[in-house]
Scaffold this motif. Structure first.
Motif, PDB file in Angstrom:
ATOM      1  N   ASP A 149      24.786   5.525  36.327  1.00 11.28           N
ATOM      2  CA  ASP A 149      23.427   4.885  35.948  1.00 11.28           C
ATOM      3  C   ASP A 149      23.639   3.349  36.225  1.00 11.28           C
ATOM      4  OD1 ASP A 149      25.338   4.094  34.272  1.00 11.28           O
ATOM      5  OD2 ASP A 149      24.362   4.926  32.513  1.00 11.28           O
ATOM      6  N   GLY A 150      24.900   3.019  36.517  1.00 10.29           N
ATOM      7  CA  GLY A 150      25.001   1.579  36.981  1.00 10.29           C
ATOM      8  C   GLY A 150      25.269   0.458  36.027  1.00 10.29           C
ATOM      9  N   VAL A 151      24.950   0.860  34.538  1.00  5.29           N
ATOM     10  CA  VAL A 151      24.970   0.056  33.599  1.00  5.29           C
ATOM     11  C   VAL A 151      26.039   0.185  32.197  1.00  5.29           C
ATOM     12  CG1 VAL A 151      22.759  -0.622  34.003  1.00  5.29           C
ATOM     13  CG2 VAL A 151      23.115   1.287  32.508  1.00  5.29           C
ATOM     14  N   CYS A 152      26.589   1.589  32.254  1.00  5.01           N
ATOM     15  CA  CYS A 152      27.573   1.841  31.357  1.00  5.01           C
ATOM     16  C   CYS A 152      28.835   1.154  31.434  1.00  5.01           C
ATOM     17  CB  CYS A 152      27.731   3.440  31.217  1.00  5.01           C
ATOM     18  SG  CYS A 152      29.008   4.143  32.406  1.00  5.01           S
TER      19      CYS A 152
ATOM     20  N   CYS B 149      30.874   7.975  34.792  1.00  4.56           N
ATOM     21  CA  CYS B 149      29.603   7.578  34.175  1.00  4.56           C
ATOM     22  C   CYS B 149      29.153   8.311  32.783  1.00  4.56           C
ATOM     23  CB  CYS B 149      28.482   7.398  34.928  1.00  4.56           C
ATOM     24  SG  CYS B 149      26.777   7.068  34.150  1.00  4.56           S
ATOM     25  N   ASP B 150      28.870   7.467  31.853  1.00  2.72           N
ATOM     26  CA  ASP B 150      28.320   8.163  30.309  1.00  2.72           C
ATOM     27  C   ASP B 150      27.274   8.888  30.530  1.00  2.72           C
ATOM     28  OD1 ASP B 150      30.545   7.027  28.936  1.00  2.72           O
ATOM     29  OD2 ASP B 150      29.561   5.334  28.492  1.00  2.72           O
TER      30      ASP B 150
ATOM     31  N   CYS C 257      30.662   2.458  34.929  1.00  3.98           N
ATOM     32  CA  CYS C 257      30.048   2.087  36.171  1.00  3.98           C
ATOM     33  C   CYS C 257      30.276   0.438  36.214  1.00  3.98           C
ATOM     34  CB  CYS C 257      28.343   2.311  36.131  1.00  3.98           C
ATOM     35  SG  CYS C 257      28.051   3.811  36.032  1.00  3.98           S
TER      36      CYS C 257
HETATM   37 ZN   LIG Z   1      27.347   4.692  34.071  1.00  2.00          ZN
END
Ligand SMILES: [Zn+2]
Ligand SMILES: [Zn+2]
Length: 347
Positions: A91-94, A105-106, A97
């Motif tokens: 997702d790029g934000v956890c 990734c979560d 990541c």
């Molecule tokens: Zn992530």
């Protein structure tokens, strides 16, 4: 578009006409050129280790192709770009990541599991700026398809997780796509690789991929044979298959302070419950290391090696098929027949 569709578990895929994928603002639609047929999808068809929740569903998670359409928010890609699709998408934000480990990734999304995959003419990749990679000009689509799942999984497992070193002895259990990839990669890194399998034709192919020795575990006790060949045991041993016997034998093949890397996914119940000799792990200070896919930051090193000819994922591909022949490819897998990797090149 044409696609091979999973309509229910434990049934052959149905090749038929389906609706084209729909573009989202953060997504990209690819026209596929090559799509690998992987054992994980055989497990998925049987409803094992499977994240598919809705039918009809399109499997397939190792592919390469050309960008056909880009969403309004996309900045890194344009129509006509040649790309490779890593199968673990973040997702790029956890926190994972953000620290460069999008493979864990979560909110991890697996291509062809959480959303429709590559057994089709077209695929939609959501969150594409974060999860797609440009293919170097001199790397062909077939090599890229071989890289998207098995080769990159083996690269992360051998290099980052296994920390392979020149001159080390490396045992590789299982000579399917992941195992053959690990053999090539460890050999390119300067290690001496011993391949273990139960079929002589697969072991012969493993030698072509760079193994310096092979052990047929049907004919001899593999850990014992490896301890003799290496005068004490492997520094690094990789279970590229994931059954109880290969996991245990891999651990038993190690010298003191050796590293076992688990790449093969187990189909044992309760999350792959597998008995292991903990007293040996303790007494010999063994390390047991997991490996899942490969994070995006490790791709450039792998792509550089491929681009310079130091490793050749394309060599793993022994069969090109049409989408119409996909069920026959899975039938062959059930019987563990054939060597190397099968790729769909005609959709
Ligand atoms: Zn992530
Ligand atoms: Zn795969």
């Amino acid at each position: 578009m044409r696609a091979a569709v999973l309509e229910a578990f434990n049934q052959p895929l149905v090749v038929k006409q389906v609706a084209d994928p729909e573009l989202t603002p953060d997504g990209v639609i690819l026209k596929l050129v090559a799509s690998g047929v992987c054992r994980s999808d055989l497990h998925a068809i049987h409803g094992k280790m499977c994240m598919v929740q809705n039918f009809p569903h399109i499997l397939g998670h190792e592919m390469s192709g050309v960008v056909e359409q880009v969403g309004s928010n996309i900045r890194n890609f344009k129509k006509g770009d040649r790309v490779i699709v890593p199968f673990t998408q973040g997702d790029g934000v956890c926190p994972h990541c953000l620290s460069g480990h999008n493979n864990v990734c979560d909110n991890s999304q697996m291509v062809g599991m959480h959303f429709n995959g590559g057994y089709a003419e077209y695929i939609h990749i959501p969150n594409a700026d974060l999860n797609l990679l440009h293919l170097p000009e001199n790397v062909d689509f077939l090599s890229a398809a071989a890289m998207g799942c098995r080769f990159m999984t083996a690269f992360h497992g051998t290099v980052a997780q296994g920390n392979v070193r020149p001159g080390e002895w490396v045992a590789v259990y299982g000579t399917g796509g992941v195992g053959l990839s690990a053999i090539q990669i460890a050999a390119a890194a300067g290690a001496n690789v011993i391949a273990v399998d139960i079929a002589d034709d697969k072991l012969a192919f493993a030698k072509e991929m760079g193994a310096v020795a092979t052990v047929n575990s049907k004919e001899e006790n593999a850990p014992q044979a490896i301890k003799e060949l290496t005068k004490g045991g492997a520094h690094l041993s990789i279970d590229a298959l994931g059954i109880q016997e290969t996991c245990l034998n891999s651990i038993m093949s190690l010298r003191k302070r050796g590293r076992h890397v688990q790449i093969g996914l187990s189909s044992n119940p309760n999350g792959g419950m597998t008995p292991i000799p903990v007293n040996l792990v303790l007494g010999h200070e063994l390390q047991l290391i997991g490996s899942a896919g490969m994070p995006i930051p490790e791709f450039p090193a792998m792509l550089n090696m491929v681009s310079q000819g130091k490793v050749a994922p394309g060599k793993l591909i022994t069969k090109h098929i049409a989408l119409d022949d996909i069920n026959a490819a899975f039938d062959e897998m059930v019987s563990y027949g054939g060597v190397g990797v099968t790729v769909i090149t005609k959709f």
